[in-house]
Design an enzyme around this catalytic site. Structure first.
Site, PDB file in Angstrom:
ATOM      1  N   ASN A  42       0.843  -1.187   0.000  1.00  0.00           N
ATOM      2  CA  ASN A  42       0.000   0.000   0.000  1.00  0.00           C
ATOM      3  C   ASN A  42       0.886   1.247   0.000  1.00  0.00           C
ATOM      4  O   ASN A  42       1.968   1.268   0.590  1.00  0.00           O
ATOM      5  CB  ASN A  42      -1.007   0.005   1.152  1.00  0.00           C
ATOM      6  CG  ASN A  42      -0.393  -0.154   2.522  1.00  0.00           C
ATOM      7  OD1 ASN A  42       0.612  -0.837   2.677  1.00  0.00           O
ATOM      8  ND2 ASN A  42      -0.997   0.462   3.521  1.00  0.00           N
ATOM      9  N   GLU A  44       0.297   5.245   0.634  1.00  0.00           N
ATOM     10  CA  GLU A  44      -0.622   6.312   1.038  1.00  0.00           C
ATOM     11  C   GLU A  44      -0.168   7.652   0.478  1.00  0.00           C
ATOM     12  O   GLU A  44       0.944   7.785  -0.049  1.00  0.00           O
ATOM     13  CB  GLU A  44      -0.730   6.347   2.568  1.00  0.00           C
ATOM     14  CG  GLU A  44      -1.372   5.084   3.114  1.00  0.00           C
ATOM     15  CD  GLU A  44      -1.539   5.090   4.624  1.00  0.00           C
ATOM     16  OE1 GLU A  44      -2.252   4.205   5.129  1.00  0.00           O
ATOM     17  OE2 GLU A  44      -0.945   5.961   5.308  1.00  0.00           O
ATOM     18  N   CYS A  53      -4.072   0.655  -2.604  1.00  0.00           N
ATOM     19  CA  CYS A  53      -3.897  -0.568  -1.820  1.00  0.00           C
ATOM     20  C   CYS A  53      -2.811  -1.452  -2.434  1.00  0.00           C
ATOM     21  O   CYS A  53      -2.487  -1.357  -3.620  1.00  0.00           O
ATOM     22  CB  CYS A  53      -5.188  -1.361  -1.780  1.00  0.00           C
ATOM     23  SG  CYS A  53      -6.589  -0.504  -1.060  1.00  0.00           S
ATOM     24  N   GLU A  55      -3.021  -4.586  -3.168  1.00  0.00           N
ATOM     25  CA  GLU A  55      -3.528  -5.501  -4.192  1.00  0.00           C
ATOM     26  C   GLU A  55      -3.592  -4.826  -5.559  1.00  0.00           C
ATOM     27  O   GLU A  55      -3.215  -5.407  -6.573  1.00  0.00           O
ATOM     28  CB  GLU A  55      -4.919  -6.011  -3.807  1.00  0.00           C
ATOM     29  CG  GLU A  55      -4.965  -6.785  -2.494  1.00  0.00           C
ATOM     30  CD  GLU A  55      -5.260  -5.883  -1.290  1.00  0.00           C
ATOM     31  OE1 GLU A  55      -4.792  -4.720  -1.259  1.00  0.00           O
ATOM     32  OE2 GLU A  55      -5.973  -6.362  -0.388  1.00  0.00           O
ATOM     33  N   CYS A  88     -10.010  -5.042   0.119  1.00  0.00           N
ATOM     34  CA  CYS A  88     -11.174  -4.166   0.233  1.00  0.00           C
ATOM     35  C   CYS A  88     -12.073  -4.360  -0.989  1.00  0.00           C
ATOM     36  O   CYS A  88     -11.709  -5.039  -1.954  1.00  0.00           O
ATOM     37  CB  CYS A  88     -10.728  -2.705   0.363  1.00  0.00           C
ATOM     38  SG  CYS A  88     -10.199  -1.939  -1.186  1.00  0.00           S
ATOM     39  N   CYS A  91     -10.548  -3.314  -4.388  1.00  0.00           N
ATOM     40  CA  CYS A  91      -9.531  -4.258  -4.878  1.00  0.00           C
ATOM     41  C   CYS A  91     -10.169  -5.556  -5.368  1.00  0.00           C
ATOM     42  O   CYS A  91      -9.695  -6.156  -6.332  1.00  0.00           O
ATOM     43  CB  CYS A  91      -8.503  -4.544  -3.793  1.00  0.00           C
ATOM     44  SG  CYS A  91      -7.378  -3.155  -3.533  1.00  0.00           S
TER      45      CYS A  91
HETATM   46 ZN    ZN Z   1      -7.995  -2.301  -1.537  1.00  0.00          ZN
END
Ligand code: ZN
Length: 129
Positions: A42, A44, A53, A55, A88, A91
């Site tokens: 990830n 940010e 993210c 993924e 999430c 993703c």
């Molecule tokens: Zn995600």
């Protein structure tokens, strides 16, 4: 390639996460049908909304690496902050685009495998267009 090898790649990727705001570190490793492994962490952003993210980071790395090998056999997801750590919703849809067949996560008892249909049932994909 065995699942532990792919999960090890996800664990290593989590160590490279850029998460100064949440401190929630995530690594993902994608195994393609061609046998390649692509990882992502990830990343940010100060604007928060631009964060990506692990993924999706791994999936875009895969897409850029080899246009002939974009079929996802499985994705392994690891976070030292959450066990298990599932993708999430965003993703899940992103992985669906590339035909992901399985999601692998880790909890205190070891690796857990989930058919993608359980992760994102009745999903929308490229074949619907
Ligand atoms: Zn995600």
């Amino acid at each position: 390639m065995d699942l532990e090898t792919v999960m090890s790649a996800a664990r290593a990727a989590s160590e490279r996460a850029y998460a100064p705001y949440s401190d929630f570190l995530v690594g993902a490793a994608i195994l393609t049908s061609g046998g390649a492994v692509h990882t992502g962490c990830n990343v940010e952003n100060a604007s928060y909304g631009l964060s990506i993210c692990a993924e999706r980071n791994a999936a875009t790395t895969m897409a850029a690496a080899d246009p002939e090998d974009r079929q996802i056999e499985l994705v392994a997801v690891f976070s030292p902050n959450a066990a298990p750590c599932f993708p999430c919703g965003a993703c899940r849809q992103f992985l669906r685009e590339f035909g992901c067949k399985e999601v692998v996560v880790e909890d205190g008892a070891g690796l857990r495998r989930y058919p993608f249909e359980e992760i994102l049932p009745n999903s929308f994909g490229p074949e619907h267009l």
